[in-house]
Design a protein around this motif. Structure first.
Motif, PDB file in Angstrom:
ATOM      1  N   TRP A   1      98.069  81.096  64.478  1.00 24.37           N
ATOM      2  CA  TRP A   1      96.917  80.269  64.131  1.00 24.37           C
ATOM      3  C   TRP A   1      96.123  80.929  63.017  1.00 24.37           C
ATOM      4  O   TRP A   1      95.981  82.163  62.981  1.00 24.37           O
TER       5      TRP A   1
ATOM      6  N   SER B   1      97.480  75.558  62.934  1.00 25.83           N
ATOM      7  CA  SER B   1      98.809  76.155  63.024  1.00 25.83           C
ATOM      8  C   SER B   1      99.786  75.288  62.249  1.00 25.83           C
ATOM      9  O   SER B   1      99.740  74.055  62.343  1.00 25.83           O
TER      10      SER B   1
ATOM     11  N   TYR C   1      98.640  71.478  63.371  1.00 30.62           N
ATOM     12  CA  TYR C   1      97.854  71.473  64.610  1.00 30.62           C
ATOM     13  C   TYR C   1      96.460  72.005  64.300  1.00 30.62           C
ATOM     14  O   TYR C   1      96.302  72.898  63.468  1.00 30.62           O
TER      15      TYR C   1
ATOM     16  N   ILE D   1      96.262  72.580  75.039  1.00 34.16           N
ATOM     17  CA  ILE D   1      97.487  71.965  74.522  1.00 34.16           C
ATOM     18  C   ILE D   1      97.707  70.610  75.193  1.00 34.16           C
ATOM     19  O   ILE D   1      98.139  69.644  74.565  1.00 34.16           O
ATOM     20  N   HIS D   2      97.399  70.529  76.473  1.00 34.06           N
ATOM     21  CA  HIS D   2      97.558  69.274  77.203  1.00 34.06           C
ATOM     22  C   HIS D   2      96.196  68.817  77.720  1.00 34.06           C
ATOM     23  O   HIS D   2      95.430  69.620  78.251  1.00 34.06           O
TER      24      HIS D   2
ATOM     25  N   GLN E   1      90.085  73.863  72.860  1.00 35.74           N
ATOM     26  CA  GLN E   1      90.910  72.676  73.087  1.00 35.74           C
ATOM     27  C   GLN E   1      92.246  73.072  73.714  1.00 35.74           C
ATOM     28  O   GLN E   1      92.926  73.981  73.236  1.00 35.74           O
TER      29      GLN E   1
ATOM     30  N   ASN F   1     104.073  75.202  64.738  1.00 35.81           N
ATOM     31  CA  ASN F   1     104.171  74.698  66.111  1.00 35.81           C
ATOM     32  C   ASN F   1     103.403  75.535  67.127  1.00 35.81           C
ATOM     33  O   ASN F   1     103.804  75.636  68.295  1.00 35.81           O
ATOM     34  N   GLY F   2     102.323  76.157  66.679  1.00 38.03           N
ATOM     35  CA  GLY F   2     101.462  76.885  67.591  1.00 38.03           C
ATOM     36  C   GLY F   2     101.819  78.337  67.804  1.00 38.03           C
ATOM     37  O   GLY F   2     101.181  79.011  68.620  1.00 38.03           O
TER      38      GLY F   2
ATOM     39  N   ALA G   1      92.895  67.139  73.921  1.00 37.97           N
ATOM     40  CA  ALA G   1      94.025  68.029  73.659  1.00 37.97           C
ATOM     41  C   ALA G   1      94.189  68.268  72.161  1.00 37.97           C
ATOM     42  O   ALA G   1      93.757  67.458  71.328  1.00 37.97           O
ATOM     43  N   VAL G   2      94.799  69.395  71.828  1.00 40.40           N
ATOM     44  CA  VAL G   2      95.158  69.679  70.446  1.00 40.40           C
ATOM     45  C   VAL G   2      96.059  68.553  69.939  1.00 40.40           C
ATOM     46  O   VAL G   2      97.087  68.238  70.549  1.00 40.40           O
TER      47      VAL G   2
ATOM     48  N   LYS H   1      98.341  66.826  66.743  1.00 36.97           N
ATOM     49  CA  LYS H   1      99.087  67.269  65.573  1.00 36.97           C
ATOM     50  C   LYS H   1      99.253  66.113  64.588  1.00 36.97           C
ATOM     51  O   LYS H   1      99.249  64.941  64.967  1.00 36.97           O
TER      52      LYS H   1
ATOM     53  N   ARG I   1      92.708  73.203  66.454  1.00 37.24           N
ATOM     54  CA  ARG I   1      91.998  73.363  67.724  1.00 37.24           C
ATOM     55  C   ARG I   1      90.641  73.998  67.469  1.00 37.24           C
ATOM     56  O   ARG I   1      90.483  74.867  66.606  1.00 37.24           O
TER      57      ARG I   1
END
Length: 349
Positions: free
Chosen positions: A282, A275, A314, A327-328, A325, A278-279, A340-341, A343, A316
């Motif tokens: 994708w 991405s 980013y 985000i957190h 994967q 910012n997500g 986590a993903v 960046k 994943r």
């Protein structure tokens, strides 16, 4: 003269060094760039360590010499070994422990004999529950007085998997001293703590092993101040890294290759997406695989960028078990299994 990368030092005593993973493109990590993870000082080896002892719940205890094992039919596997603490430095809130970034992972070709073949020659008694492995390395854990060896166990089913091997070669050469000569257990899909180095003793047991590297370390503790809901670290999470570009790179407008690797301890990598907004959206990357069931997957994406400014990249990965994967990361107080993903920030000038 060609510039070459170096290992990234985290600690010298015991030696812990990261692989320069962002600068390595071969499928097989050269031995000199393989990450180094040690709990104790390097052990002294003697001729008796050329023998591998198997005892416990077996019909016929035996000791196998290196030459005995070399004479058996061999199997080779290409797979990544990853420290369970890989990427620990990315946890937020921070956790104590070796502050690995992305390089506590390396991939190579391991050659050896299936453990199941050796156990077939000793016999396995009824009621056997686990197989216990002991390395030659030993020392003291912090705040402990007793000297202890590095010991871990596997469930019998995992130990008998046809691809759990007693390795004696790495990348078609004898395993070097710092990576576990003469014998190293290799457990595909599991984090590296299971692949015991300098293997000297194997014992079949009828209960659950509870040594410090089994029930204290290498356990997920979800809470900071108590041990509730804890569970053991076993197979690798679905994970990836961006190898290039490096974080906070200054780039020109034009076409840039974004590339990296992805891996999973369950199934295969089925996709890697990136991405650039910012997500919000994708895009698929191009995957490159080896015809090997455990090897990591290379991925790449050609980024056409004409607008100057700051960007966040980013990435994943997804695997065939439906895992993706997050985000957190799953926070745990010893900092295992970070996936986590991540960046990478870059600036186009």
């Amino acid at each position: 003269m060609e510039n070459k990368p170096f290992l990234i030092t985290k600690k010298l005593q015991p030696e812990n060094q990261e692989s320069p993973i962002h600068f390595l493109s071969p499928w097989l990590t050269p031995a000199k760039y393989f990450y180094r993870r040690n709990h104790f000082s390097y052990p002294p080896l003697t001729p008796r360590h050329l023998w591998l002892q198997i005892s416990g719940n077996v019909s016929q205890p035996r000791s196998f010499h290196l030459y005995d094992i070399l004479s058996m039919q061999a199997k080779s596997l290409i797979l990544p070994l990853e420290c369970a603490g890989n990427k620990r430095a990315h946890f937020n809130p921070k956790v104590y422990g070796e502050q690995w970034k992305d390089g506590a992972i390396s991939q190579g070709k391991w050659t050896g004999v299936p453990l199941a073949h050796l156990l077939g020659q000793t016999g396995i008694c009824n009621q056997t529950k686990e197989v216990l492995f002991e390395g030659v390395d030993f020392g003291r854990k912090p705040n402990k007085e007793d000297m202890i060896p590095y010991k871990r166990s596997l469930p019998l089913e995992t130990a008998l998997h046809p691809d759990t091997i007693i390795a004696y070669m790495y990348n078609d050469k004898p395993i070097d001293y710092k990576r576990g000569y003469p014998f190293r257990l290799i457990v595909p899909n599991w984090y590296g703590m299971a692949s015991v180095k300098w293997l000297t003793k194997i014992e079949l047991i009828n209960d659950s092993f509870n040594g410090p590297f089994q029930t204290d370390d290498y356990v997920y503790y979800p809470h900071k101040h108590n041990d509730h809901d804890s569970f053991p670290v076993t197979t690798q999470q679905v994970n990836s890294i961006i190898q290039q570009p490096l974080p906070f790179s200054l780039l020109n407008t034009g076409v840039h290759e974004i590339k990296g690797i992805a891996w999973s301890g369950k199934g295969i990598i089925t996709g890697v997406e990136i991405s650039l907004d910012n997500g919000d959206t994708w895009q698929r990357t191009v995957l490159e695989r080896l015809n090997e069931p455990y090897a990591w997957t290379k991925w790449s994406f050609l980024w056409h960028v004409e607008k100057k400014g700051e960007y966040s990249i980013y990435a994943r990965a997804k695997d065939s078990q439906g895992r993706i994967q997050p985000i957190h990361a799953f926070w745990n107080r010893k900092g295992y299994g970070y996936n986590a993903v991540l960046k990478v920030n870059v600036k186009i000038e």
